[in-house]
Design an enzyme around this catalytic site. Sequence first.
Site, PDB file in Angstrom:
ATOM      1  N   ARG A   1     -28.585 -68.743  41.517  1.00 17.67           N
ATOM      2  CA  ARG A   1     -28.178 -69.979  40.835  1.00 17.67           C
ATOM      3  C   ARG A   1     -29.384 -70.818  40.415  1.00 17.67           C
ATOM      4  O   ARG A   1     -29.257 -71.724  39.612  1.00 17.67           O
ATOM      5  CB  ARG A   1     -27.243 -70.804  41.744  1.00 17.67           C
ATOM      6  N   GLN A   2     -30.560 -70.493  40.952  1.00 17.81           N
ATOM      7  CA  GLN A   2     -31.775 -71.240  40.564  1.00 17.81           C
ATOM      8  C   GLN A   2     -32.491 -70.486  39.452  1.00 17.81           C
ATOM      9  O   GLN A   2     -33.594 -69.981  39.613  1.00 17.81           O
ATOM     10  CB  GLN A   2     -32.685 -71.415  41.780  1.00 17.81           C
TER      11      GLN A   2
ATOM     12  N   LYS B   1     -15.242 -78.367  35.074  1.00 17.42           N
ATOM     13  CA  LYS B   1     -15.740 -78.882  36.351  1.00 17.42           C
ATOM     14  C   LYS B   1     -17.060 -79.607  36.108  1.00 17.42           C
ATOM     15  O   LYS B   1     -17.842 -79.191  35.258  1.00 17.42           O
ATOM     16  CB  LYS B   1     -15.963 -77.675  37.293  1.00 17.42           C
TER      17      LYS B   1
ATOM     18  N   GLY C   1     -17.100 -73.781  49.325  1.00 19.28           N
ATOM     19  CA  GLY C   1     -15.676 -73.819  48.992  1.00 19.28           C
ATOM     20  C   GLY C   1     -15.306 -75.053  48.179  1.00 19.28           C
ATOM     21  O   GLY C   1     -14.163 -75.182  47.732  1.00 19.28           O
TER      22      GLY C   1
HETATM   23  C1  R5P Z   1     -20.995 -72.333  40.237  1.00 27.40           C
HETATM   24  O1  R5P Z   1     -21.181 -72.463  39.041  1.00 27.40           O
HETATM   25  C2  R5P Z   1     -20.566 -71.061  40.877  1.00 27.40           C
HETATM   26  O2  R5P Z   1     -19.973 -70.184  39.968  1.00 27.40           O
HETATM   27  C3  R5P Z   1     -19.620 -71.302  42.036  1.00 27.40           C
HETATM   28  O3  R5P Z   1     -18.437 -71.904  41.535  1.00 27.40           O
HETATM   29  C4  R5P Z   1     -20.245 -72.228  43.041  1.00 27.40           C
HETATM   30  O4  R5P Z   1     -21.568 -71.905  43.246  1.00 27.40           O
HETATM   31  C5  R5P Z   1     -19.508 -72.186  44.350  1.00 27.40           C
HETATM   32  O5  R5P Z   1     -20.117 -73.064  45.262  1.00 27.40           O
HETATM   33  P1  R5P Z   1     -19.218 -73.930  46.229  1.00 27.40           P
HETATM   34  O6  R5P Z   1     -18.273 -72.995  46.933  1.00 27.40           O
HETATM   35  O7  R5P Z   1     -20.183 -74.578  47.166  1.00 27.40           O
HETATM   36  O8  R5P Z   1     -18.491 -74.935  45.383  1.00 27.40           O
END
Ligand code: R5P
Length: 291
Positions: free
Chosen positions: A95-96, A191, A225
């Site tokens: 993600r980074q 989101k 989550g």
């Molecule tokens: C974000 O863009 C990813 O696709 C996931 O939705 C996210 O990283 C999930 O992280 P968390 O469960 O902490 O919301």
Amino acid sequence: MSAITVIGGKASEDLARKLAKKLKASFVSTELRVFPDGESKITISSKPKKGKIIVVNSTYPPVDTNLLQTLSLIAKARQFSNQIICVIPYLGYARQDREFLPGEIVTLSVIAKLLSSAGASKVIVVDMHSMLGLNHFTIPVRNVSAVPELANHLKKMRLKNPLVVSPDLGGKERAKEFAKFYGTDYIALQKQRDRKTGKVQIMTGNLDEVKGRDLVLVDDMISTGGSIIKATQFLKKQKCGKVFVACTHALLIDNADQKIKKSGVSAIISANTIPGSTSVVDVSGVIAKAI
Ligand code: R5P
């Protein structure tokens, strides 16, 4: 065809054994001792055969420890062959992949450099967070998808008038692909995540099309989550039917699975890129095909 050896790191031993079986390759297990100061001491249990070596190890938490173990296994394998395929089923730091805020370090590009300098000649990952991340590698890198397998699994669960939902716009293409394999339609929610606090909010307005339908929330990963819980709370308010979650990588930090269930999710289905109670979908087949 020359011999293939699969070395299974401790973070992915079961998946590595399955992969070796599919490839009719020899399997080399590893012994791990972690010293009181946190250092890892890894020993391979036998000498790999001459030929291609596949090192399999995910980098889920403890991320940095598993990453260093992966790098060490690559370096060891390099002593026996110059064809080292490194399979990282779940790639931490994916993600980074860009500088979101000024001054941030794009750690994924550091990891890409480390993997090639340790001796990997090719890298295979499963459902990388974003395809942009692949651009940081200077050695061949391939992303394989668990989405068809996840969709097949969910299909057997006989949902009522199912609709596939991505919790964010970034996952729209993934939801589209899932819906194609499932044979149904899809939508994507909007989101917003605060880049400083990490707090998540669903910005989508009222949605009539989810009313009474069972939903499959599809994501690449679940960490805390937060995204899934916010999406489920929103969808439940729209009077949907049951909510199921299908994701590739279930990190489920701090009992996230229990929190997700409490928010109204009927079941979480994930792949064995990260071993755990929800990891019922095996990706050894798709990885074997890529090799
Ligand atoms: C974000 O863009 C990813 O696709 C996931 O939705 C996210 O990283 C999930 O992280 P968390 O469960 O902490 O919301």
